[in-house]
Motif scaffolding. Structure first.
Motif, mmCIF file in Angstrom:
data_model
loop_
_atom_site.group_PDB
_atom_site.id
_atom_site.type_symbol
_atom_site.label_atom_id
_atom_site.label_comp_id
_atom_site.label_asym_id
_atom_site.label_seq_id
_atom_site.Cartn_x
_atom_site.Cartn_y
_atom_site.Cartn_z
ATOM 1 N N GLY A 1 23.121 70.840 14.172
ATOM 2 C CA GLY A 1 21.870 70.326 13.523
ATOM 3 C C GLY A 1 21.258 68.962 14.027
ATOM 4 N N PHE A 2 21.989 68.385 14.715
ATOM 5 C CA PHE A 2 21.425 67.144 15.194
ATOM 6 C C PHE A 2 21.044 67.129 16.840
ATOM 7 C CE2 PHE A 2 26.070 67.196 15.439
ATOM 8 C CZ PHE A 2 26.210 66.590 16.899
ATOM 9 N N VAL A 3 20.287 66.218 17.510
ATOM 10 C CA VAL A 3 19.991 66.311 18.838
ATOM 11 C C VAL A 3 21.029 65.200 19.488
ATOM 12 C CG1 VAL A 3 18.345 65.044 20.487
ATOM 13 C CG2 VAL A 3 17.453 66.457 18.524
ATOM 14 N N THR B 1 22.664 65.545 8.098
ATOM 15 C CA THR B 1 22.972 65.471 6.817
ATOM 16 C C THR B 1 21.742 65.619 5.955
ATOM 17 O OG1 THR B 1 22.883 62.994 6.895
ATOM 18 C CG2 THR B 1 24.981 64.069 7.200
ATOM 19 N N ASN B 2 21.680 65.326 4.882
ATOM 20 C CA ASN B 2 20.645 65.369 4.012
ATOM 21 C C ASN B 2 19.596 66.503 4.044
ATOM 22 O OD1 ASN B 2 20.612 62.412 3.056
ATOM 23 N ND2 ASN B 2 20.769 62.158 5.288
ATOM 24 N N ASN B 3 20.240 67.883 4.214
ATOM 25 C CA ASN B 3 19.574 69.128 4.340
ATOM 26 C C ASN B 3 18.223 69.091 5.337
ATOM 27 O OD1 ASN B 3 21.082 70.468 2.378
ATOM 28 N ND2 ASN B 3 19.827 69.448 0.949
ATOM 29 N N CYS B 4 18.557 68.084 6.285
ATOM 30 C CA CYS B 4 17.217 67.892 7.355
ATOM 31 C C CYS B 4 17.251 69.248 8.329
ATOM 32 C CB CYS B 4 17.488 66.950 8.127
ATOM 33 S SG CYS B 4 17.313 65.264 7.315
ATOM 34 N N TYR B 5 18.376 69.551 8.569
ATOM 35 C CA TYR B 5 18.188 70.845 9.872
ATOM 36 C C TYR B 5 18.201 72.218 9.088
ATOM 37 C CZ TYR B 5 23.201 71.766 9.113
ATOM 38 O OH TYR B 5 24.544 72.073 8.195
ATOM 39 N N SER B 6 18.674 72.387 7.954
ATOM 40 C CA SER B 6 18.439 73.436 6.989
ATOM 41 C C SER B 6 16.857 73.762 6.478
ATOM 42 C CB SER B 6 19.282 73.529 5.693
ATOM 43 O OG SER B 6 19.228 72.262 4.857
ATOM 44 N N ASN B 7 16.356 72.716 6.769
ATOM 45 C CA ASN B 7 14.888 72.701 6.468
ATOM 46 C C ASN B 7 13.900 72.520 7.609
ATOM 47 O OD1 ASN B 7 13.995 72.665 3.224
ATOM 48 N ND2 ASN B 7 15.815 71.273 3.310
ATOM 49 N N ASP B 8 14.548 72.886 8.736
ATOM 50 C CA ASP B 8 13.950 72.945 9.892
ATOM 51 C C ASP B 8 13.774 74.411 10.845
ATOM 52 O OD1 ASP B 8 13.325 72.433 13.011
ATOM 53 O OD2 ASP B 8 13.763 70.450 12.463
ATOM 54 N N TRP B 9 12.802 74.954 10.854
ATOM 55 C CA TRP B 9 12.769 76.477 11.244
ATOM 56 C C TRP B 9 13.274 76.343 12.789
ATOM 57 C CZ3 TRP B 9 9.657 78.086 15.357
ATOM 58 C CH2 TRP B 9 8.459 77.106 15.630
ATOM 59 N N LEU B 10 12.933 75.467 13.600
ATOM 60 C CA LEU B 10 13.599 75.267 15.065
ATOM 61 C C LEU B 10 14.959 75.276 15.153
ATOM 62 C CD1 LEU B 10 10.880 73.137 16.896
ATOM 63 C CD2 LEU B 10 11.426 75.668 17.187
ATOM 64 N N TYR B 11 15.990 75.081 14.174
ATOM 65 C CA TYR B 11 17.183 75.092 14.158
ATOM 66 C C TYR B 11 17.815 76.516 14.332
ATOM 67 C CZ TYR B 11 22.075 74.798 12.588
ATOM 68 O OH TYR B 11 23.357 74.937 12.547
ATOM 69 N N TYR C 1 23.690 75.914 20.969
ATOM 70 C CA TYR C 1 23.222 74.995 21.410
ATOM 71 C C TYR C 1 21.699 75.162 22.108
ATOM 72 C CZ TYR C 1 27.504 71.984 21.028
ATOM 73 O OH TYR C 1 28.494 71.526 20.448
ATOM 74 N N GLN C 2 20.733 74.427 21.923
ATOM 75 C CA GLN C 2 19.571 74.638 22.382
ATOM 76 C C GLN C 2 19.124 73.620 23.572
ATOM 77 O OE1 GLN C 2 16.253 76.508 19.764
ATOM 78 N NE2 GLN C 2 17.917 75.747 18.179
ATOM 79 N N PHE C 3 18.721 73.861 24.466
ATOM 80 C CA PHE C 3 18.009 72.929 25.537
ATOM 81 C C PHE C 3 16.665 72.666 24.837
ATOM 82 C CE2 PHE C 3 20.904 74.604 28.998
ATOM 83 C CZ PHE C 3 21.498 73.491 29.164
ATOM 84 N N THR C 4 16.285 71.287 25.227
ATOM 85 C CA THR C 4 14.926 70.946 25.270
ATOM 86 C C THR C 4 14.868 70.545 26.730
ATOM 87 O OG1 THR C 4 15.642 68.363 25.036
ATOM 88 C CG2 THR C 4 15.790 69.830 23.007
ATOM 89 N N PHE D 1 18.605 66.331 26.814
ATOM 90 C CA PHE D 1 18.885 66.383 25.234
ATOM 91 C C PHE D 1 18.600 67.745 24.782
ATOM 92 C CE2 PHE D 1 16.937 61.890 25.349
ATOM 93 C CZ PHE D 1 17.913 61.247 24.555
ATOM 94 N N GLY D 2 19.568 68.122 23.978
ATOM 95 C CA GLY D 2 19.534 69.364 23.285
ATOM 96 C C GLY D 2 19.846 69.270 21.834
ATOM 97 N N VAL D 3 19.574 70.278 21.070
ATOM 98 C CA VAL D 3 19.785 70.495 19.675
ATOM 99 C C VAL D 3 21.283 71.208 19.542
ATOM 100 C CG1 VAL D 3 18.942 71.483 17.504
ATOM 101 C CG2 VAL D 3 17.468 70.827 19.362
#
Length: 564
Positions: A524-526, A486-496, A501-504, A518-520
């Motif tokens: 937009g959340f981990v 929420t709060n526009n976090c992931y929309s201001n995160d270029w790694l999103y 789904y993305q592995f870490t 853990f993954g993204v």
């Protein structure tokens, strides 16, 4: 220099039995070293500083170092020289082959080649000679891909038997080599008087990336962008928007690392001949960390047979004393060319390889992509790493720590912040806290660091990439569900990445299983997901410290790298 000479006269006859003979075979390993003087130009002076690097290779036979680089081997068993099948040769490995090892004991990374060459004394036709090369996995010797080969086919490739990189103060590479006559020669009287005389010859060359450094390193160039800023502040440092639309926005994290932040920062890099295909995560201890902008495909982090963690894999990335490492690690990194595929019962599938360093080698083959050791075909012939790119990659110590029993999934408790994940990653807690159950029955010893070339981003990389006006707010929210989405976090995160789904690289300690990482999430959340889950793979890596960069970091004028 001595050669290995073996006369076959009267040793074998058609339809006769061999009497007792003593046959002496001497094999010489010749080491040829290439030394270089390196020039470093001091940009603040008209003087040139000449530095001579420390390049030192050690060769050994059967574990015993031979100071002069020449290795002699005495083979006295006449059965080693009958014409034979591959199976016959395998049965004679203990008496008819020899072990040698290679190590770089110096302080400079180098490229090496091993050649198999006939001497002037050789009269045996290389078309009738077979060679088997085996590589040690620490306990046994396994045939390398494509062997046995005819000696002629090796010579057609300029005699190259082995080649690769050896890092500074490298680990020891151990091999076994065996040469024998092809079974088609059985009873051929023409070979009664042939002489086999071959030698192994080694050559090592210092990587060019350690030669000439002109001006500041890439890490210094990036640091200069924010010169004068407070490294103790995590606020966004905004140096303006480029005409292409990317922003020159960077920020320090809570630990002094400089990172690119925002929805689309100017951190584009041309790497591996992929124009603007990679991006800079940040600078860590004067080293640049890159990530591929797009995925190389959808694969499992790891998978396993049904009776190990219910087939969902093991959340240990690197090698340990009881484990060779995760499937995805083997796909991305060198040294696993002979990784044989297994079925759901744990049986190796003869002639079938999977996750066998294909990305590192620009190969085509099989990749694991589901639970219970399921795999599919994969092709990295265009996306895999080229030699120029490999020479720029540092063998790095990656952090594999986990959160342990900390509850990172409850919103508002502060245990899932980016700063907390950074600490978890560097902790001594591993990804296994469960003790029983069908999803927690592996016996693998976990490690919390790994030495390797290609990995993935970490949860803290994702969290600290947030920028814009919401950065301060988002750094105080859990990365996990209930905050960062929420709060526009992931929309201001270029790694999103939208809808993926993305592995870490980080294991997730879970109370009832030992296979979560853990993954993204596409939201937009981990979150935590099974290692066997099929997810996009974006390789990440650290560049060697001496890399220099030029360009503006934009999509139209990306940074270019030089390994001078």
């Amino acid at each position: 220099m001595k050669d290995s000479n073996l006369s076959f006269k009267n040793i074998f006859k058609r339809e006769t039995k061999l009497a007792t003979y003593i046959i002496a075979v001497t094999t010489i390993l010749v080491l040829g070293l290439s030394y270089a003087l390196f020039f470093q130009v001091n940009s603040n002076s008209q003087n040139q500083i000449v530095k001579s690097g420390d390049l030192a290779f050690t060769y050994s036979k059967d574990g015993t170092v031979v100071p002069d680089g020449n290795i002699n081997l005495q083979i006295t068993d006449p059965t080693c020289f009958y014409p034979m099948t591959e199976a016959d040769a395998d049965a004679l490995i203990s008496t008819c082959s020899y072990q040698f090892s290679i190590q770089n004991t110096g302080t400079l990374k180098a490229f090496y080649q091993m050649f198999l060459k006939a001497t002037e004394s050789n009269t045996a036709n290389p078309e009738h000679l077979k060679v088997i090369l085996r590589e040690s996995d620490g306990t046994t010797f396994n045939k390398m891909t494509g062997y046995p080969k005819t000696v002629k086919s090796i010579n057609d490739n300029e005699g190259i038997l082995l080649s690769g990189d050896l890092d500074r103060n490298s680990s020891i590479l151990v091999y076994n080599i065996q040469i024998y006559l092809d079974e088609s020669l059985a009873g051929d009287d023409d070979y009664n008087s042939k002489v086999i005389s071959y030698k192994l010859e080694g050559k090592s060359i210092v990587h060019e990336d350690q030669a000439i450094t002109t001006g500041p390193t890439g890490a210094e160039t990036i640091a200069k962008i924010v010169e004068g800023s407070d490294p103790n502040s995590t606020a966004v440092i905004d140096k303006g928007t480029d005409a292409s639309g990317c922003t020159n926005t960077l920020a320090y994290d809570d630990f002094g690392n400089l990172r690119y932040t925002g929805a689309n920062p100017c951190n584009y890099v041309t790497f591996n001949d992929e124009t603007a295909g990679w991006r800079i995560i940040g600078v860590f201890d004067n080293q640049i960390k890159l990530i591929r902008n797009e995925s190389i495909g959808d694969y499992s982090w790891d998978t396993s047979v049904s009776n190990i963690n219910y087939g969902y894999g093991i959340n240990q990335w690197g090698e340990s004393d009881t484990y060779t490492g995760a499937d995805l690690m083997k796909l991305l990194n060198p040294g696993f060319d002979t990784n044989i595929a297994e079925d759901d019962s744990g049986n190796t599938i003869t002639g079938t390889y999977a996750n066998n360093s294909l990305y590192w080698n620009k190969g085509t083959g099989n990749c694991y992509n589901d639970w219970k050791n399921a795999y599919t075909t994969c092709d990295f012939s265009t996306t895999g790493l080229n030699e120029s790119a490999k020479n720029m990659i540092d063998k790095h110590t990656w952090n594999l720590g986990s959160q342990g029993e900390n509850d990172v999934f409850t919103s508002g408790n502060g245990l899932g912040l980016a700063s907390k994940f950074y600490e978890y990653e560097r902790s001594k807690k591993n990804g296994k806290i469960c003790t029983s159950g069908s999803s927690c029955n592996d016996t693998v010893n976990r490690t919390t660091t790994w030495e390797g070339y290609v990995g993935l981003m970490s949860p803290s990389d994702y969290g600290y990439a947030v920028g814009g006006e919401v950065r301060d707010t988002c750094l105080n929210l859990n990365l996990t569900y209930g905050g960062y989405n929420t709060n526009n976090c992931y929309s201001n995160d270029w790694l999103y990445k939208t809808s993926t789904y993305q592995f870490t690289m980080s294991p997730c300690a879970y109370s009832s299983n030992a296979n979560h990482v853990f993954g993204v999430h596409s939201g937009g959340f981990v979150n935590n997901l099974s290692a066997s889950y099929v997810s996009v793979v974006r390789p990440a890596l650290f560049l060697i410290p001496s890399i220099t960069i030029s360009g503006e970091g934009t999509p139209t004028d990306p940074y270019t790298l030089s390994a001078n």
